[in-house]
Write an enzyme that holds these catalytic residues in place. Structure first.
Site, PDB file in Angstrom:
ATOM      1  N   ASP A  66      37.990  39.108  41.192  1.00  0.00           N
ATOM      2  CA  ASP A  66      38.647  39.026  39.885  1.00  0.00           C
ATOM      3  C   ASP A  66      39.570  37.815  39.771  1.00  0.00           C
ATOM      4  O   ASP A  66      40.090  37.311  40.781  1.00  0.00           O
ATOM      5  CB  ASP A  66      39.501  40.277  39.660  1.00  0.00           C
ATOM      6  CG  ASP A  66      38.671  41.500  39.313  1.00  0.00           C
ATOM      7  OD1 ASP A  66      37.439  41.455  39.469  1.00  0.00           O
ATOM      8  OD2 ASP A  66      39.283  42.498  38.890  1.00  0.00           O
ATOM      9  N   ASP A  67      39.771  37.393  38.527  1.00  0.00           N
ATOM     10  CA  ASP A  67      40.876  36.519  38.093  1.00  0.00           C
ATOM     11  C   ASP A  67      40.662  35.034  38.286  1.00  0.00           C
ATOM     12  O   ASP A  67      41.522  34.234  37.917  1.00  0.00           O
ATOM     13  CB  ASP A  67      42.200  36.914  38.755  1.00  0.00           C
ATOM     14  CG  ASP A  67      42.593  38.341  38.455  1.00  0.00           C
ATOM     15  OD1 ASP A  67      41.993  38.933  37.539  1.00  0.00           O
ATOM     16  OD2 ASP A  67      43.470  38.875  39.138  1.00  0.00           O
ATOM     17  N   HIS A 117      36.214  39.059  32.206  1.00  0.00           N
ATOM     18  CA  HIS A 117      37.480  39.687  32.601  1.00  0.00           C
ATOM     19  C   HIS A 117      38.592  39.311  31.621  1.00  0.00           C
ATOM     20  O   HIS A 117      39.751  39.222  32.016  1.00  0.00           O
ATOM     21  CB  HIS A 117      37.837  39.265  34.032  1.00  0.00           C
ATOM     22  CG  HIS A 117      38.872  40.126  34.700  1.00  0.00           C
ATOM     23  ND1 HIS A 117      38.854  41.501  34.662  1.00  0.00           N
ATOM     24  CD2 HIS A 117      39.971  39.796  35.438  1.00  0.00           C
ATOM     25  CE1 HIS A 117      39.884  41.979  35.346  1.00  0.00           C
ATOM     26  NE2 HIS A 117      40.583  40.965  35.819  1.00  0.00           N
ATOM     27  N   HIS A 213      40.033  39.477  45.051  1.00  0.00           N
ATOM     28  CA  HIS A 213      40.476  38.493  44.074  1.00  0.00           C
ATOM     29  C   HIS A 213      40.249  37.084  44.617  1.00  0.00           C
ATOM     30  O   HIS A 213      40.551  36.826  45.795  1.00  0.00           O
ATOM     31  CB  HIS A 213      41.966  38.678  43.757  1.00  0.00           C
ATOM     32  CG  HIS A 213      42.259  39.966  43.043  1.00  0.00           C
ATOM     33  ND1 HIS A 213      42.280  41.186  43.685  1.00  0.00           N
ATOM     34  CD2 HIS A 213      42.526  40.227  41.736  1.00  0.00           C
ATOM     35  CE1 HIS A 213      42.548  42.138  42.806  1.00  0.00           C
ATOM     36  NE2 HIS A 213      42.694  41.584  41.618  1.00  0.00           N
TER      37      HIS A 213
END
Length: 263
Positions: A66-67, A117, A213
């Site tokens: 993620d991110d 996301h 992440h």
């Protein structure tokens, strides 16, 4: 409760303020309520509206990140994944994809899955319907342009969603995907390499979706942890696949069972 909330309250301050005027305060005390709203997780799993894991017969798991993309950490993760012939799913922020489209393109070219996301990582249940739609739609357009393929998966920031989030994501042709809660890697908080490794390797099941992440505040510990996680899982016979590949595998298994039942 979701321990990431304090972290994101600081990190995503601007995005949270932007949605603050339409706040829908979260008062749930349990993980099920905090993530899934008024309905229990079992409801969303039974209806297929939200995916936490995809139990399959083969030894396959999905690593998700993620991110990102992050110009320093993401390329190192991609190099490591390539070493183990591992395919992953990257849940990407639109803002960062706009800044680093070349990394998104590399992810797609190397066979990884590109997923949505949101644009600025707000807590969507605190946003107006108009803001939710813009966060998802803008990111869809940016990712499609950068990767050359339109995402089909969506992960709401922090895992918080409500009926509006699910409906808007469905309108964009997106399946909402969270992660296996029995793998508490907590790598966003940099809890130590050992903690991340134990969170990933504990209680591994076919079809798990593990959360990592490729962007954190401060020096990442995720890459060092992956150097232990990937060889161990590979040695144990697991294949590293995208979330969509897990879903396709499950659909094929279900079809085979139906065909067997009719013979």
């Amino acid at each position: 409760m979701n321990t990431r909330r304090g972290h994101w309250a600081k990190r995503g301050k601007a995005a949270t303020i932007a949605c603050g005027l339409a706040a829908i305060l979260l008062t749930a005390a349990s993980s099920d309520e905090a993530h899934a709203g008024p309905k229990p997780r079992a409801y969303y799993e039974s209806t297929g509206e939200v995916i936490w894991e995809v139990p399959v017969g083969e030894k396959a798991i999905a690593l998700t990140f993620d991110d990102g993309p992050d110009p320093k950490d993401t390329p190192q993760i991609l190099d490591l994944l390539r070493e183990y012939d591992a395919k992953a799913t990257f849940f990407i922020m639109g803002r960062k994809a706009r800044e680093h489209p070349e990394i998104v393109k590399r992810e797609a070219l190397e066979g990884h899955e590109i997923a949505n996301h949101t644009f600025t990582h707000p807590v969507l249940v605190r946003c107006s319907t108009k803001q939710i739609r813009k966060e998802i739609e803008d990111t869809q357009e940016i990712l499609t342009s950068a990767a050359g393929v339109r995402p089909v998966l969506f992960r709401p920031p922090e895992g918080f969603f409500d009926s509006r989030v699910l409906e808007i994501s469905k309108q964009q042709g997106l399946k909402t995907v969270l992660w296996s809660w029995h793998h508490p890697t907590d790598d966003w908080s940099r809890p130590g390499v050992g903690h991340i490794v134990r969170g990933a390797l504990g209680d591994v099941r076919n079809g798990d979706i593990i959360l990592f992440h490729d962007y954190v505040h401060g020096p990442t510990q995720t890459i060092a942890a992956l150097r232990q996680i990937l060889p161990k899982l590979a040695k144990d016979g697991y294949r590293f696949v995208t979330v969509s590949e897990l879903l396709r595998g499950k659909a094929q298994e279900n079809q085979a069972e139906r065909m067997g039942a009719t013979k």
